[in-house]
Write a protein that holds these residues in place. Structure first.
Motif, mmCIF file in Angstrom:
data_model
loop_
_atom_site.group_PDB
_atom_site.id
_atom_site.type_symbol
_atom_site.label_atom_id
_atom_site.label_comp_id
_atom_site.label_asym_id
_atom_site.label_seq_id
_atom_site.Cartn_x
_atom_site.Cartn_y
_atom_site.Cartn_z
ATOM 1 N N UNK A 99 0.873 -1.310 -0.063
ATOM 2 C CA UNK A 99 -0.293 -0.225 -0.065
ATOM 3 C C UNK A 99 0.995 1.045 -0.100
ATOM 4 N N UNK A 104 1.158 6.557 -7.626
ATOM 5 C CA UNK A 104 0.989 7.470 -8.299
ATOM 6 C C UNK A 104 2.099 7.698 -9.626
ATOM 7 N N UNK A 120 -3.602 -1.544 -10.628
ATOM 8 C CA UNK A 120 -2.712 -1.589 -9.528
ATOM 9 C C UNK A 120 -3.191 -2.578 -8.363
ATOM 10 N N UNK B 101 -5.354 10.903 -10.738
ATOM 11 C CA UNK B 101 -5.967 10.897 -9.570
ATOM 12 C C UNK B 101 -5.069 10.511 -8.484
ATOM 13 N N UNK B 102 -5.163 10.837 -7.070
ATOM 14 C CA UNK B 102 -4.187 10.370 -6.067
ATOM 15 C C UNK B 102 -4.466 8.755 -5.703
ATOM 16 N N UNK B 103 -3.972 8.171 -6.315
ATOM 17 C CA UNK B 103 -4.164 6.583 -6.041
ATOM 18 C C UNK B 103 -3.534 6.292 -4.630
ATOM 19 N N UNK B 104 -2.469 6.941 -4.343
ATOM 20 C CA UNK B 104 -1.699 6.736 -3.290
ATOM 21 C C UNK B 104 -2.601 6.900 -1.964
ATOM 22 N N UNK B 107 -5.448 4.147 -2.036
ATOM 23 C CA UNK B 107 -4.901 2.863 -1.595
ATOM 24 C C UNK B 107 -4.605 2.846 -0.114
ATOM 25 N N UNK B 108 -4.222 3.789 0.486
ATOM 26 C CA UNK B 108 -3.934 3.932 1.744
ATOM 27 C C UNK B 108 -5.107 3.673 2.745
ATOM 28 N N UNK B 120 -6.833 -0.698 -8.425
ATOM 29 C CA UNK B 120 -6.839 0.604 -9.145
ATOM 30 C C UNK B 120 -6.730 0.434 -10.636
#
Lengths: 343, 343
Positions: A99, A104, A120, B101-104, B107-108, B120
């Protein structure tokens, strides 16, 4: 919950994105072996039975790129060559990492002209990440050596495995230290293989590539830290309480883990001794920055950014010494290649 | 290539993550309708024919969370209720949004105790993102109103659709401006539905939820910008060259687009007039910050961060005026709910 040890995020000068040449070499060295495993060992008709016309690929421990894209493109290409009626085939590629990985940056550099759908997958590969029997081909390069955590006995002063003055098993003469690492690897590999055994379709394959060449370099990071101890800049207990959660498995370790799991047959298992361009040129600086991109988060979390910075700077100063050492010792640098088939 | 307009990243004070109450309300208001669509309209045996025991769900335009997790959990729950033999079912949930998009952050914050596998999917929903016939249930809430780009004629001084002094169709008396927006929506919706028609399995469903309540608020952002023009702080041409790439479709727009596509049957199409807590309390400030989280990147890219900051600050100063206006005008606030089935 598993601890995670992310590579340096973003695309800055010390980012993993810009400093993963060593991992790229490992990939390049095993390219033909991957193709060969697919060509000779994969029964594509059998795995297609479980699928519509979509083949699902996963890269476990993909990190940030660009290596994972090169690897996955190669696997897709090899599968297309194997399966001639490619017009009807579609590919899903799942990029997996913790995670905390910088997805990004990964997503922003997924190739536009790819011939697969990209996804992902956040989460540790020590657990199940996909539905049962949903993956046709799994790939894992320079990732399996990451342990889920540091073996606890290394930090225990009362344990025979106390790793005083060192940050890894490399450099120790204490066999208990090595045993603690091996035991942790066995536990982790059991979880890894159990999860993959559930996820991979019958007849599906997994390729694991693990380098053993960079392990000795960490000794120099450790010695930089001990230099700071001897100068009184940090307390030795800070070094004693730090151990790298990394174990490079031998061929025997890997074979033993697979046999214990019993859901996979070993199709290929081989140690190779590829020539490294980086090592040929004894390019110690590149290697050190490469390792910094990998280890910085771990170092900073434990020692703070100031000490970590100082330790990296000091290791760079040792680059002549490291170059000399590399010329002698990297003759035996090798990497492990394993191709498994889900029974 | 489609342009992207990401929501504010991270989890800071103006982040979308912390400021998506309005979008949450829209979701909450349609919760029962989603369940109802699944209960009454979905032929789960038919869609299971195309699957092993895994149902694949996708949220198109998921943004950063937490709303998407609430929505997907609800869909999974509704599907489980519908399909009684849930022990053998597994769920894959695909969270889609633009590469930017801010996938980080997404995901967190994926719930740990979820009952699905999470993935994702980076890319525009105006194109194909999945293999053919691989998605069983698609969801799209407060997302379809984002156009792939601003209609070009709005920026052309010689066009009858030149949108002088405004940043949106709301507030204009020029019908050509509205027509330009409608035409762009039609093109985008055609691409969206074509892609989904390929991806969704026969008998699979898609739910689209689109609010029409927040559109008028953007008028106030526009007027703040024009205040800066009249004070000589920015040139009017800078406002004239900016238009929000947002169109809120009417029931008729949506019905027309679906009928033109011809691969989906309209199972439910309905305008609802839910009560909004935010509007009941005439909480203009919350709404303005909510819109800031959505529009800030767009504003900063065009006007620079200083002018954007000033425009947001000035809009906050109008909050009393906005509250009064909301009490009168939000009586007619409504949202569109559509449930489609892949023929």
């Amino acid at each position: 919950m598993t601890t995670s040890f992310p590579m340096n995020a973003g695309d800055g000068p010390y980012s993993y994105f810009k400093n993963s040449h060593l991992q790229r070499e490992v990939l390049d060295n095993s390219k033909e072996m991957v193709r060969d495993a697919i060509t000779r060992k994969l029964d594509i008709k059998k795995i297609m039975l479980s699928s519509s016309n979509t083949l699902c690929l996963a890269d476990f421990g993909c990190s940030i790129g660009p290596n994972t894209f090169i690897a996955m493109q190669h696997v897709v290409q090899s599968l297309k060559e194997k399966y001639h009626n490619t017009n009807i085939l579609e590919f899903e590629v799942f990029f997996n990492d913790h995670v905390t990985n910088d997805f990004n940056t990964l997503f922003r550099s997924v190739p536009i002209d790819r011939s697969y759908y990209a996804f992902g997958v956040p989460g540790t590969f020590h657990g199940k990440l996909f539905p049962s029997r949903s993956i046709h081909f799994a790939h894992c390069s320079t990732a399996i050596h990451w342990l889920s955590k540091c073996p606890e006995e290394l930090l225990d002063e009362k344990s025979p495995a106390w790793n005083k003055g060192l940050i890894h098993y490399v450099g120790t003469s204490n066999v208990e230290v090595l045993n603690a690492y091996v035991a942790q690897f066995e536990k982790d590999m059991e979880m890894f293989l159990d999860a993959r055994a559930e996820e991979i379709v019958e007849g599906g394959m997994m390729v694991i590539i693990s380098p053993q060449s960079s392990e000795c370099l960490v000794k120099f990071f450790g010695s930089s830290l001990m230099d700071l101890v001897s100068e009184g800049k940090i307390d030795e207990s800070l070094v004693n309480s730090f151990n790298l959660p990394i174990y490079f498995p031998s061929l025997e370790d890997m074979a033993k883990a697979v046999e214990k799991n019993d859901y996979f047959s070993i199709e290929i298992i081989e140690l190779t001794y590829p020539k490294s361009k980086l090592v040929d040129e004894a390019d110690a600086k590149t290697l050190i920055i490469n390792l910094r991109a990998v280890l910085e988060v771990l170092f900073v979390n434990h020692f703070g950014s100031e000490i970590a910075e100082e330790a990296f700077a000091r290791t760079i100063l040792k680059s002549d010494e490291i170059s000399t050492w590399m010329k002698t010792n990297y003759q035996k640098a090798c990497q492990l290649f394993v191709a498994l088939k889900r029974k």
